[in-house]
Design a protein around this motif. Sequence first.
Motif, PDB file in Angstrom:
ATOM      1  N   ASN A 154       0.788  -1.236   0.000  1.00 51.22           N
ATOM      2  CA  ASN A 154       0.000   0.000   0.000  1.00 51.22           C
ATOM      3  C   ASN A 154       0.822   1.289   0.000  1.00 51.22           C
ATOM      4  O   ASN A 154       0.614   2.162   0.852  1.00 51.22           O
ATOM      5  N   PRO A 155       1.725   1.459  -0.948  1.00 51.91           N
ATOM      6  CA  PRO A 155       2.467   2.729  -0.986  1.00 51.91           C
ATOM      7  C   PRO A 155       1.579   3.924  -1.319  1.00 51.91           C
ATOM      8  O   PRO A 155       1.879   5.053  -0.930  1.00 51.91           O
ATOM      9  N   ASN A 199      -1.846  -1.284  -3.007  1.00 56.14           N
ATOM     10  CA  ASN A 199      -2.086  -0.325  -4.068  1.00 56.14           C
ATOM     11  C   ASN A 199      -0.847   0.545  -4.336  1.00 56.14           C
ATOM     12  O   ASN A 199      -0.377   1.245  -3.441  1.00 56.14           O
ATOM     13  N   LEU A 200      -0.317   0.497  -5.548  1.00 65.44           N
ATOM     14  CA  LEU A 200       0.816   1.336  -5.857  1.00 65.44           C
ATOM     15  C   LEU A 200       0.399   2.803  -5.841  1.00 65.44           C
ATOM     16  O   LEU A 200       1.141   3.668  -5.366  1.00 65.44           O
ATOM     17  N   PHE A 201      -0.781   3.082  -6.388  1.00 62.32           N
ATOM     18  CA  PHE A 201      -1.320   4.444  -6.439  1.00 62.32           C
ATOM     19  C   PHE A 201      -2.788   4.439  -6.042  1.00 62.32           C
ATOM     20  O   PHE A 201      -3.451   3.405  -6.120  1.00 62.32           O
ATOM     21  N   PRO A 202      -3.310   5.603  -5.658  1.00 58.52           N
ATOM     22  CA  PRO A 202      -4.759   5.709  -5.502  1.00 58.52           C
ATOM     23  C   PRO A 202      -5.432   5.492  -6.854  1.00 58.52           C
ATOM     24  O   PRO A 202      -4.783   5.506  -7.903  1.00 58.52           O
ATOM     25  N   LYS A 203      -6.710   5.326  -6.833  1.00 60.76           N
ATOM     26  CA  LYS A 203      -7.487   5.007  -8.026  1.00 60.76           C
ATOM     27  C   LYS A 203      -7.261   6.009  -9.161  1.00 60.76           C
ATOM     28  O   LYS A 203      -7.094   7.206  -8.932  1.00 60.76           O
ATOM     29  N   PRO A 217      -0.466  -5.514  -8.178  1.00 61.34           N
ATOM     30  CA  PRO A 217      -1.322  -4.347  -7.942  1.00 61.34           C
ATOM     31  C   PRO A 217      -2.309  -4.583  -6.809  1.00 61.34           C
ATOM     32  O   PRO A 217      -2.548  -5.726  -6.393  1.00 61.34           O
ATOM     33  N   GLY A 218      -2.905  -3.497  -6.347  1.00 64.70           N
ATOM     34  CA  GLY A 218      -3.988  -3.577  -5.378  1.00 64.70           C
ATOM     35  C   GLY A 218      -5.314  -3.245  -6.038  1.00 64.70           C
ATOM     36  O   GLY A 218      -5.361  -2.938  -7.236  1.00 64.70           O
ATOM     37  N   PRO A 219      -6.402  -3.273  -5.296  1.00 65.80           N
ATOM     38  CA  PRO A 219      -7.715  -2.979  -5.871  1.00 65.80           C
ATOM     39  C   PRO A 219      -7.792  -1.622  -6.558  1.00 65.80           C
ATOM     40  O   PRO A 219      -8.527  -1.445  -7.533  1.00 65.80           O
ATOM     41  N   GLN A 220      -7.032  -0.633  -6.070  1.00 63.78           N
ATOM     42  CA  GLN A 220      -7.132   0.711  -6.628  1.00 63.78           C
ATOM     43  C   GLN A 220      -6.267   0.929  -7.869  1.00 63.78           C
ATOM     44  O   GLN A 220      -6.357   1.977  -8.511  1.00 63.78           O
TER      45      GLN A 220
END
Length: 228
Positions: free
Chosen positions: A13-14, A41-45, A70-73
């Motif tokens: 979650n960076p 999540n590398l970045f917010p959505k 990646p993460g969900p966002q």
Amino acid sequence: MRKTIRKILATSNPMGDLEALERLVQVVPETDADALVLIGNLFPKSAHTRDYGVFLRLLAQANLPTYYIPGPQDAPVWEYLREAANVELIHPHLKNVHGSFAFARGPYLVAGLGGEVVDDGKKEEEEVLRYPAWEAEYRFKVLWEVKDYPKIFLFYTHPVHKGLGEGGSQAVAEVIKTHNPLVAFVAGRGQKKELLGHSYVVVPGDLSEGEYSVFDLREHHLETGNVR
């Protein structure tokens, strides 16, 4: 440099915090780590392709074999995948293992599935990354062809742990129990390790909070740290 990977520096979650990532890269030599794991999540959505490029090129400066998902966002997923493919041409020690796998010194096999894994639901990759249980099972099916390799797994979603009363995905828990990796790195609150069957599940902490952990594959010791 060790001939085989022993210590893995991991975080999650960076959230686009390039300052925290830069500090993490700077502390790498102090950790004695042989490899790096990063869970979105590398970045917010709705980050742009160029955002992922900046992030991944900075991550490459750690000069370690690096495995990430990646993460969900990190949606839409094609923005993430396009730049991962471009950057990895220049920095081949970076390995996106989302729905795939790569080999590491040991030899180990590193496999992962990013996004949220839900036991009931539909696949979604545009507004959010979300995968149904069957997708997780199908993606890891290929590992039966390389079953003799010791394995390291990366998931964004925490597995359910009935013994500890912890919620999560039953599908992720089944994949871990079926393939028995040495360790599965997952996102989640806190910095901890626990046993699920014969596998260690490690929650390394959130880089957006400065947190990271180092897991020793031989001693099964978890050392926590903070770049703040």
